[in-house]
Design a protein around this motif. Structure first.
Motif, PDB file in Angstrom:
ATOM      1  N   THR A 152       0.812  -1.226   0.000  1.00 26.98           N
ATOM      2  CA  THR A 152       0.000   0.000   0.000  1.00 26.98           C
ATOM      3  C   THR A 152       0.842   1.271   0.000  1.00 26.98           C
ATOM      4  O   THR A 152       0.304   2.374   0.064  1.00 26.98           O
ATOM      5  CB  THR A 152      -0.920   0.027   1.230  1.00 26.98           C
ATOM      6  OG1 THR A 152      -0.120  -0.014   2.419  1.00 26.98           O
ATOM      7  CG2 THR A 152      -1.878  -1.155   1.229  1.00 26.98           C
ATOM      8  N   ILE A 153       2.173   1.111  -0.039  1.00 33.01           N
ATOM      9  CA  ILE A 153       3.065   2.277  -0.006  1.00 33.01           C
ATOM     10  C   ILE A 153       3.736   2.414  -1.376  1.00 33.01           C
ATOM     11  O   ILE A 153       4.488   1.536  -1.789  1.00 33.01           O
ATOM     12  CB  ILE A 153       4.131   2.140   1.093  1.00 33.01           C
ATOM     13  CG1 ILE A 153       3.464   1.931   2.452  1.00 33.01           C
ATOM     14  CG2 ILE A 153       5.037   3.377   1.122  1.00 33.01           C
ATOM     15  CD1 ILE A 153       4.431   1.565   3.559  1.00 33.01           C
ATOM     16  N   HIS A 154       3.457   3.505  -2.072  1.00 30.11           N
ATOM     17  CA  HIS A 154       3.928   3.666  -3.440  1.00 30.11           C
ATOM     18  C   HIS A 154       4.760   4.933  -3.591  1.00 30.11           C
ATOM     19  O   HIS A 154       4.263   6.036  -3.331  1.00 30.11           O
ATOM     20  CB  HIS A 154       2.743   3.678  -4.410  1.00 30.11           C
ATOM     21  CG  HIS A 154       1.957   2.415  -4.374  1.00 30.11           C
ATOM     22  ND1 HIS A 154       2.302   1.308  -5.110  1.00 30.11           N
ATOM     23  CD2 HIS A 154       0.875   2.060  -3.640  1.00 30.11           C
ATOM     24  CE1 HIS A 154       1.458   0.331  -4.842  1.00 30.11           C
ATOM     25  NE2 HIS A 154       0.578   0.758  -3.949  1.00 30.11           N
ATOM     26  N   PRO A 155       6.019   4.809  -3.999  1.00 30.05           N
ATOM     27  CA  PRO A 155       6.865   5.986  -4.200  1.00 30.05           C
ATOM     28  C   PRO A 155       6.444   6.760  -5.441  1.00 30.05           C
ATOM     29  O   PRO A 155       5.759   6.226  -6.322  1.00 30.05           O
ATOM     30  CB  PRO A 155       8.254   5.371  -4.376  1.00 30.05           C
ATOM     31  CG  PRO A 155       7.977   4.041  -5.023  1.00 30.05           C
ATOM     32  CD  PRO A 155       6.702   3.554  -4.375  1.00 30.05           C
ATOM     33  N   ASP A 156       6.878   7.996  -5.523  1.00 28.80           N
ATOM     34  CA  ASP A 156       6.624   8.769  -6.741  1.00 28.80           C
ATOM     35  C   ASP A 156       7.351   8.155  -7.930  1.00 28.80           C
ATOM     36  O   ASP A 156       6.826   8.123  -9.050  1.00 28.80           O
ATOM     37  CB  ASP A 156       7.087  10.221  -6.553  1.00 28.80           C
ATOM     38  CG  ASP A 156       6.272  10.958  -5.507  1.00 28.80           C
ATOM     39  OD1 ASP A 156       5.043  10.795  -5.508  1.00 28.80           O
ATOM     40  OD2 ASP A 156       6.859  11.679  -4.691  1.00 28.80           O
ATOM     41  N   LEU A 157       8.574   7.654  -7.662  1.00 31.24           N
ATOM     42  CA  LEU A 157       9.396   7.058  -8.704  1.00 31.24           C
ATOM     43  C   LEU A 157      10.221   5.925  -8.100  1.00 31.24           C
ATOM     44  O   LEU A 157      10.453   5.890  -6.888  1.00 31.24           O
ATOM     45  CB  LEU A 157      10.354   8.102  -9.307  1.00 31.24           C
ATOM     46  CG  LEU A 157       9.726   9.296 -10.038  1.00 31.24           C
ATOM     47  CD1 LEU A 157      10.726  10.426 -10.126  1.00 31.24           C
ATOM     48  CD2 LEU A 157       9.247   8.876 -11.426  1.00 31.24           C
ATOM     49  N   TYR A 158      10.686   5.013  -8.953  1.00 28.41           N
ATOM     50  CA  TYR A 158      11.616   3.991  -8.484  1.00 28.41           C
ATOM     51  C   TYR A 158      12.666   3.738  -9.552  1.00 28.41           C
ATOM     52  O   TYR A 158      12.467   4.009 -10.743  1.00 28.41           O
ATOM     53  CB  TYR A 158      10.897   2.689  -8.111  1.00 28.41           C
ATOM     54  CG  TYR A 158      10.524   1.810  -9.288  1.00 28.41           C
ATOM     55  CD1 TYR A 158      11.385   0.808  -9.738  1.00 28.41           C
ATOM     56  CD2 TYR A 158       9.311   1.972  -9.955  1.00 28.41           C
ATOM     57  CE1 TYR A 158      11.042  -0.003 -10.818  1.00 28.41           C
ATOM     58  CE2 TYR A 158       8.966   1.173 -11.028  1.00 28.41           C
ATOM     59  CZ  TYR A 158       9.839   0.183 -11.460  1.00 28.41           C
ATOM     60  OH  TYR A 158       9.506  -0.601 -12.532  1.00 28.41           O
ATOM     61  N   THR A 159      13.818   3.221  -9.112  1.00 31.64           N
ATOM     62  CA  THR A 159      14.901   2.879 -10.030  1.00 31.64           C
ATOM     63  C   THR A 159      15.801   1.863  -9.347  1.00 31.64           C
ATOM     64  O   THR A 159      15.601   1.538  -8.169  1.00 31.64           O
ATOM     65  CB  THR A 159      15.684   4.137 -10.451  1.00 31.64           C
ATOM     66  OG1 THR A 159      16.536   3.826 -11.551  1.00 31.64           O
ATOM     67  CG2 THR A 159      16.522   4.691  -9.290  1.00 31.64           C
ATOM     68  N   ASN A 160      16.798   1.362 -10.061  1.00 25.78           N
ATOM     69  CA  ASN A 160      17.653   0.311  -9.491  1.00 25.78           C
ATOM     70  C   ASN A 160      18.595   0.845  -8.418  1.00 25.78           C
ATOM     71  O   ASN A 160      18.770   0.230  -7.372  1.00 25.78           O
ATOM     72  CB  ASN A 160      18.454  -0.381 -10.589  1.00 25.78           C
ATOM     73  CG  ASN A 160      17.588  -1.271 -11.454  1.00 25.78           C
ATOM     74  OD1 ASN A 160      16.705  -1.961 -10.948  1.00 25.78           O
ATOM     75  ND2 ASN A 160      17.808  -1.249 -12.755  1.00 25.78           N
ATOM     76  N   SER A 161      19.255   1.957  -8.690  1.00 22.91           N
ATOM     77  CA  SER A 161      20.173   2.552  -7.724  1.00 22.91           C
ATOM     78  C   SER A 161      20.296   4.040  -8.014  1.00 22.91           C
ATOM     79  O   SER A 161      19.890   4.510  -9.085  1.00 22.91           O
ATOM     80  CB  SER A 161      21.550   1.887  -7.790  1.00 22.91           C
ATOM     81  OG  SER A 161      22.277   2.355  -8.916  1.00 22.91           O
ATOM     82  N   ILE A 162      20.907   4.784  -7.075  1.00 21.65           N
ATOM     83  CA  ILE A 162      21.027   6.223  -7.293  1.00 21.65           C
ATOM     84  C   ILE A 162      21.965   6.531  -8.468  1.00 21.65           C
ATOM     85  O   ILE A 162      21.889   7.612  -9.052  1.00 21.65           O
ATOM     86  CB  ILE A 162      21.475   6.976  -6.025  1.00 21.65           C
ATOM     87  CG1 ILE A 162      22.872   6.561  -5.577  1.00 21.65           C
ATOM     88  CG2 ILE A 162      20.472   6.770  -4.907  1.00 21.65           C
ATOM     89  CD1 ILE A 162      23.428   7.459  -4.467  1.00 21.65           C
ATOM     90  N   TYR A 163      22.829   5.576  -8.828  1.00 24.60           N
ATOM     91  CA  TYR A 163      23.737   5.783  -9.959  1.00 24.60           C
ATOM     92  C   TYR A 163      22.972   5.958 -11.267  1.00 24.60           C
ATOM     93  O   TYR A 163      23.476   6.583 -12.217  1.00 24.60           O
ATOM     94  CB  TYR A 163      24.700   4.601 -10.063  1.00 24.60           C
ATOM     95  CG  TYR A 163      25.854   4.795 -11.013  1.00 24.60           C
ATOM     96  CD1 TYR A 163      26.416   6.043 -11.230  1.00 24.60           C
ATOM     97  CD2 TYR A 163      26.406   3.690 -11.652  1.00 24.60           C
ATOM     98  CE1 TYR A 163      27.488   6.210 -12.089  1.00 24.60           C
ATOM     99  CE2 TYR A 163      27.490   3.841 -12.511  1.00 24.60           C
ATOM    100  CZ  TYR A 163      28.023   5.101 -12.734  1.00 24.60           C
ATOM    101  OH  TYR A 163      29.089   5.263 -13.591  1.00 24.60           O
ATOM    102  N   ASP A 164      21.740   5.464 -11.321  1.00 25.37           N
ATOM    103  CA  ASP A 164      20.931   5.635 -12.531  1.00 25.37           C
ATOM    104  C   ASP A 164      20.705   7.111 -12.844  1.00 25.37           C
ATOM    105  O   ASP A 164      20.534   7.486 -14.019  1.00 25.37           O
ATOM    106  CB  ASP A 164      19.575   4.947 -12.363  1.00 25.37           C
ATOM    107  CG  ASP A 164      19.693   3.436 -12.303  1.00 25.37           C
ATOM    108  OD1 ASP A 164      20.720   2.896 -12.748  1.00 25.37           O
ATOM    109  OD2 ASP A 164      18.752   2.806 -11.782  1.00 25.37           O
ATOM    110  N   LEU A 165      20.705   7.946 -11.823  1.00 28.71           N
ATOM    111  CA  LEU A 165      20.514   9.387 -12.029  1.00 28.71           C
ATOM    112  C   LEU A 165      21.583   9.962 -12.957  1.00 28.71           C
ATOM    113  O   LEU A 165      21.304  10.819 -13.790  1.00 28.71           O
ATOM    114  CB  LEU A 165      20.527  10.137 -10.701  1.00 28.71           C
ATOM    115  CG  LEU A 165      19.242  10.150  -9.866  1.00 28.71           C
ATOM    116  CD1 LEU A 165      19.508  10.683  -8.477  1.00 28.71           C
ATOM    117  CD2 LEU A 165      18.161  10.981 -10.560  1.00 28.71           C
TER     118      LEU A 165
END
Length: 330
Positions: free
Chosen positions: A311-324
């Protein structure tokens, strides 16, 4: 979108929009920056890029094993320049909770755990009992044995003992048969250690004694290879024993954010909480009005995120912060 609710994957467009919309990134540490003592790939490049873009970086961890000073040393040992002022730990939050609530400095605080919380409490001007030394107390399970405890202790703080040796020293636990197992008795007979018995006595028998938990994380990455039982398992044992719920000062409690806002001139709507746990990091961000980015480099898996029961949904998701880094360079 297995449960009909969106879990947007971070894309190049979304990454640029996110960075443009926030002034500060709040990073969890375990599972986001490192696992145990191993730095996660691409972290230095990501932090350097965000700093060059003028973003404020703050590190918000529930791990109370170390003080801010000790965490600053860990960051430097891993090649990251992070100041104490940029670090907010649940051990620091516990000390600040007492200070901001005008807890009398002449009162005593009993601590189960390691030296980090003791250091933060003493820096805040409080007298501490317990810590690793209390693992040496002896308990005799025989008729008429009475376990003496300080009747003047008015706060008990539970925190994470995050290594096998620390558990043994701080809580008095014994290894399981053979003496070489990586499992310890608390996982089957909590709470057997003298420190936990002492804490339970303080809460039950000292009038007005506060029960404070730095966090209730059920697991954590104590090494780069495995998740181990976290502070939540120990807090639950004491809570069950005393039939009382603790005051939790770490994530997802908003207390850390309240103190962070007092320290920096920031608006929560211009912040992004980056974490690897839905029930602490992402919930903390949502509870305090931040944007949220879940990374899958730590505890939460993609299947758990997309599970119909979540029931907890982030605004966004990705594999790791390095993806930024890659996405912002597209």
């Amino acid at each position: 979108m297995a449960n009909g609710l969106p879990n947007p994957l971070l894309t190049a467009g979304a990454a640029r929009s996110l960075v443009d919309s926030v002034d500060a990134f709040l990073f969890d540490c375990d599972g986001v920056i490192w696992k145990g003592d191993q730095l996660i790939e691409g972290v230095p490049e990501t932090l350097d890029l965000l700093r060059k873009m003028g973003k404020k970086l703050v590190f918000v961890t529930n791990n109370s094993r170390k003080s801010r000073r000790q965490y600053s040393k860990k960051f430097r040992a891993l090649g990251l320049e992070v100041t104490e002022e940029e670090i907010f730990t649940s051990s620091f939050a516990a000390a600040m909770f007492l200070k901001l609530n005008n807890f009398p400095p002449e009162k005593k605080v009993y601590v189960v755990g390691e030296d980090g919380i003791l250091e933060e409490l003493r820096l805040a001007g409080f007298e501490c009992l317990g810590g690793p030394e209390d693992g040496k107390k002896n308990i005799l399970l025989e008729a008429n044995f009475y376990f003496e405890h300080d009747k003047t202790a008015e706060v008990y703080i539970a925190l994470l003992c995050s290594s096998l040796m620390a558990m043994r020293e701080a809580c008095g636990y014994k290894p399981l048969s053979g003496g070489h197992s990586t499992l310890l008795a608390p996982f089957t007979v909590l709470p057997v250690g003298p420190a936990w018995r002492y804490a339970s006595l303080c809460i039950r028998e000292n009038p007005g004694c506060l029960f404070i938990a730095t966090n209730r994380d059920p697991t954590g990455h104590m090494t780069s290879a495995q998740e181990w039982p976290g502070a939540g398992t120990m807090v639950a044992a004491v809570s069950c024993s005393v039939q009382k719920e603790p005051i939790v000062v770490g994530k997802p409690s908003s207390f850390l954010m309240d103190f962070l806002l007092k320290s920096f001139n920031l608006e929560t709507s211009r912040m992004c909480m980056v974490g690897d746990r839905l029930d602490t990091d992402i919930l903390f961000g949502q509870n305090t009005g931040c944007k949220t980015l879940l990374v899958l480099s730590g505890v939460t898996t993609l299947s758990e995120l997309q599970d119909a029961s979540n029931t907890i949904h982030p605004d966004l998701y990705t594999n790791s912060i390095y993806d930024l880094v890659g996405l912002l360079q597209q």
